[in-house]
Design a protein around this motif. Structure first.
Motif, mmCIF file in Angstrom:
data_model
loop_
_atom_site.group_PDB
_atom_site.id
_atom_site.type_symbol
_atom_site.label_atom_id
_atom_site.label_comp_id
_atom_site.label_asym_id
_atom_site.label_seq_id
_atom_site.Cartn_x
_atom_site.Cartn_y
_atom_site.Cartn_z
ATOM 1 N N GLN A 164 0.832 -1.200 0.000
ATOM 2 C CA GLN A 164 0.000 0.000 0.000
ATOM 3 C C GLN A 164 0.871 1.257 0.000
ATOM 4 O O GLN A 164 0.620 2.203 -0.731
ATOM 5 N N GLU B 168 3.988 1.320 -0.979
ATOM 6 C CA GLU B 168 4.729 1.332 -2.249
ATOM 7 C C GLU B 168 3.866 1.861 -3.381
ATOM 8 O O GLU B 168 4.340 2.636 -4.222
ATOM 9 N N ALA B 169 2.583 1.447 -3.399
ATOM 10 C CA ALA B 169 1.694 1.914 -4.455
ATOM 11 C C ALA B 169 1.550 3.435 -4.367
ATOM 12 O O ALA B 169 1.643 4.136 -5.381
ATOM 13 N N ALA B 170 1.348 3.938 -3.156
ATOM 14 C CA ALA B 170 1.152 5.379 -2.994
ATOM 15 C C ALA B 170 2.419 6.148 -3.387
ATOM 16 O O ALA B 170 2.355 7.138 -4.127
ATOM 17 N N ARG B 171 3.565 5.655 -2.918
ATOM 18 C CA ARG B 171 4.821 6.352 -3.241
ATOM 19 C C ARG B 171 5.118 6.294 -4.727
ATOM 20 O O ARG B 171 5.633 7.255 -5.311
ATOM 21 N N SER B 172 4.793 5.154 -5.363
ATOM 22 C CA SER B 172 5.114 5.028 -6.789
ATOM 23 C C SER B 172 4.272 5.959 -7.640
ATOM 24 O O SER B 172 4.608 6.261 -8.774
ATOM 25 N N LEU B 173 3.132 6.410 -7.081
ATOM 26 C CA LEU B 173 2.296 7.369 -7.814
ATOM 27 C C LEU B 173 2.780 8.802 -7.597
ATOM 28 O O LEU B 173 2.156 9.746 -8.057
ATOM 29 N N GLY B 174 3.872 8.944 -6.843
ATOM 30 C CA GLY B 174 4.447 10.268 -6.650
ATOM 31 C C GLY B 174 4.052 10.928 -5.345
ATOM 32 O O GLY B 174 4.405 12.076 -5.095
ATOM 33 N N MET B 175 3.292 10.201 -4.511
ATOM 34 C CA MET B 175 2.916 10.812 -3.235
ATOM 35 C C MET B 175 4.112 10.826 -2.295
ATOM 36 O O MET B 175 4.925 9.906 -2.294
ATOM 37 N N SER B 176 4.188 11.886 -1.472
ATOM 38 C CA SER B 176 5.244 11.949 -0.475
ATOM 39 C C SER B 176 4.890 11.004 0.674
ATOM 40 O O SER B 176 3.753 10.528 0.754
ATOM 41 N N GLN C 24 1.925 12.286 2.611
ATOM 42 C CA GLN C 24 0.692 12.137 1.829
ATOM 43 C C GLN C 24 0.231 10.685 1.807
ATOM 44 O O GLN C 24 -0.955 10.394 1.985
ATOM 45 N N ALA D 182 -3.550 7.114 2.233
ATOM 46 C CA ALA D 182 -3.620 5.681 1.910
ATOM 47 C C ALA D 182 -3.538 4.805 3.156
ATOM 48 O O ALA D 182 -4.339 3.890 3.323
#
Lengths: 360, 244
Positions: free
Chosen positions: A252, A254-262, A265, A270
């Motif tokens: 979860q 990793e998915a958020a970070r890979s979308l560019g979220m800090s 965030q 998430a």
């Protein structure tokens, strides 16, 4: 190997009239056991209530009455019957369901015999009058109604403000303890370990008598108590949040970070929303614990208007030397905590079954 | 040849004492579909995750276009919007609908308006054939549908490169094709892709370049058809014998 001889629970098909009769008798055993425990507990209660609760002599009268004796003996008889019958035949029951009914009837019978036996022995060999005078003497509560109500309100106020403040503080601390930087984690851990490692009663005393006076704050004991409850609950809630956040799958984040979220965030949008759902049951548990622990403010020497439920009961006990006040306080606590405990179990069950879809 | 979109130079990765990547050099040109195959534990997924720095290389450098990702001063969050990734385990946000899964990063990272984000979500869901599932929660979707939503979520950020990390490995056999179809369509639209997969049919049919990895090294590389037809390395021959 032949096919299993006993029948599975799904196939409660009874083949012979003999089996049918057995299954029927299992139901009777269950009802006998249930009747035994109902007679002992509810029967005695009803007889006593019919005699009246006030003054306490009426309770004694009811307990020692022939009706109670008959009810108890009846309960004991039915209990003994269901024990002997249930344990005697349960192995020969044709279905799983009927076997469980026979066993349940016998177990209920044991409970009826234990409780009924105790009530009967205490009735003859004990000193019921003395006991009832001290614990079920509701007359002494007269005039304390408003005080108890205020005490209950204060208890709830302390617990609620403490829990809400503690949750906010706890979430903040949890985020700090999850930092990858040791310099950020360390102070949070020191705080948490300190508040988890010292008794709440010490924290109340040290804060109120030490800090409040030492720093010249001169806080009202009630205010001191609220602050300490927030600080203490914050430490426990942070551990609950930390476990909740750590229970969210790594993917979860990793998915958020890979979308560019800090990182903040990803946490906020998430991870934390998912973790919050998982920590509702343990946080409610903490709330139940806090409701009971508010009683520790008795050590602070409160003003009468700030009495919590327990302090109020203690005050009543001091002025009358009668412990019925504690009985009343227990009822007060249970009225609040039992529904909460049920709520915790219900929420846990729903979360386990995975049926919760929270929309935001 | 144009400038590469992705460039890896001497990348090593250790997990404790385990040496997973033993010096990888890789360049990915625009519109290439690079397919990475190899036995499990060969480091293919780690390699893929080093491209967007979900794994930080222990040694070596990684570039996206002119930006060095392994430079600590680089703002990774900004770069990562160019490098969409899809995971084996889908990793959709279970507390959000399919549409909200897509709009979240658009709103929070790119600052797109609510309305525009929703429009983009609808468009990307249509792209993967799931427009009608916009309001479904991940738990209400099949594995194949979840994976297609995950692809749509990554595409919505308008990435220049898409990374696929064994995206069909967790799927029931009958759901694999719908995901592969989406990936194939994406390739034919000209998307630059790096794909780690066990789907040899996809590797041969869609890939423009094939890498065979074993024990942390790229052992063989070339046109998929040629590599499949005349594998040079003995390890690749053994591997192909086992999977084909």
């Amino acid at each position: 190997m032949t096919v299993a001889q006993g029948r599975t629970s799904q196939l409660d098909v009874l083949e012979s009239p003999e089996e049918h009769r057995r299954a029927q008798s299992a139901r009777i055993i269950l009802w006998t056991g249930a009747a035994a425990i109902a007679l002992v507990v509810l029967g005695t209660l009803i007889v006593v209530l019919l005699h009246g609760l006030v003054p306490y002599e009426r309770v004694v009268e009811g307990y020692l009455s022939t009706s109670t004796l008959v009810v108890l003996l009846g309960g004991l008889f039915l209990g003994a019957l269901s024990i002997a019958w249930g344990f005697g035949v349960y192995r020969r029951m044709p279905t799983k369901r009927s076997r469980e009914q026979a066993i349940a009837g016998a177990v209920l019978g044991i409970q009826a015999v234990v409780v009924g036996g105790f009530l009967l022995i205490f009735r003859t060999l004990g000193d019921p009058e003395r006991f009832i005078f001290h614990f079920l003497n509701f007359e002494v509560l007269q005039g304390f109604g408003p005080g108890f109500l205020r005490g209950a309100m204060n208890t709830l106020l302390l617990a609620f403000v403490g829990e809400v403040g503690g949750i906010i503080l706890g979430l903040l601390l949890a985020v700090l303890t999850l930092s990858k930087r040791r310099v950020v984690r360390a102070p949070a851990r020191v705080y948490i370990n300190f508040f988890r490692g010292t008794p709440l009663i010490w924290q109340l005393s040290a804060f109120h008598f030490g800090l409040s006076l030492g720093l010249g704050l001169n806080l009202n004991p009630f205010t001191s108590a609220i602050i300490v409850f927030i600080l203490n609950t914050g430490a426990y809630a942070s551990e609950v949040f930390r476990a909740g956040i750590q229970s969210i799958e790594r993917g979860q984040m990793e998915a958020a970070r890979s979308l560019g979220m800090s990182y903040p965030q990803a946490m906020r949008y998430a991870i934390v929303p998912q973790a919050v759902r998982r920590v509702i049951p343990p946080l409610l548990n903490e709330f139940v614990i806090l409701i009971k622990d508010t009683s520790l403010i008795v050590v602070l020497g409160l003003l009468a208007e700030n009495y919590d439920l327990y302090t109020q009961a203690r005050e009543g006990y001091s002025s009358t030397a009668n412990a019925t006040f504690f009985t009343a306080a227990a009822i007060g606590y249970l009225v609040v905590t039992l529904p909460l405990i049920r709520a915790v179990n219900a929420v846990e069950k729903r979360l386990r079954s995975g049926l919760v879809t929270v929309t935001t | 040849m144009s400038a590469p979109l992705v460039r890896l130079e001497g990348v090593h990765k250790w997990f404790g004492d385990l040496h997973v990547l033993k010096g990888i050099d890789l360049e990915v040109q625009p519109r290439e579909v690079v397919v990475v195959i190899g036995p499990s534990g060969s480091g293919k997924s780690t390699l893929l995750r080093c491209i967007n720095l979900l794994e930080e290389p222990s040694q070596g450098r990684v570039w996206f276009e002119d930006t060095e990702l392994t430079d600590v001063r680089t703002n990774l969050n900004e770069i990562r919007t160019n490098l969409g990734i899809v995971f084996q385990a889908y990793n959709l946000f279970p507390h959000k609908t399919a549409a909200a899964n897509i709009t979240m990063a658009l709103r929070k990272v790119k600052g797109v308006s609510e309305e525009m984000a929703r429009e983009a979500a609808t468009q990307e869901l249509r792209h993967v054939g799931l427009e009608h599932k916009a309001n479904a929660y991940p738990g209400q979707l099949s594995g194949g549908q979840q994976q297609r939503v995950a692809i749509a979520r990554a595409l919505a950020m308008r990435p220049k490169v898409m990374l696929f990390d064994e995206v069909t490995s967790a799927l029931d056999p009958e759901l694999i094709q719908e995901v592969l179809d989406v990936m194939q369509a994406l390739a034919s639209e000209g998307m630059t892709m790096v794909t780690v997969t066990h789907e040899m049919g996809f590797a041969r049919g869609v890939g423009t370049r094939l890498l065979f990895m074993d024990e942390g090294l790229v052992l063989e590389e070339g046109q998929p058809k040629e590599v499949f037809e005349s594998p040079q390395h003995q390890r690749l021959q053994q591997f192909l014998n086992r999977v084909l």
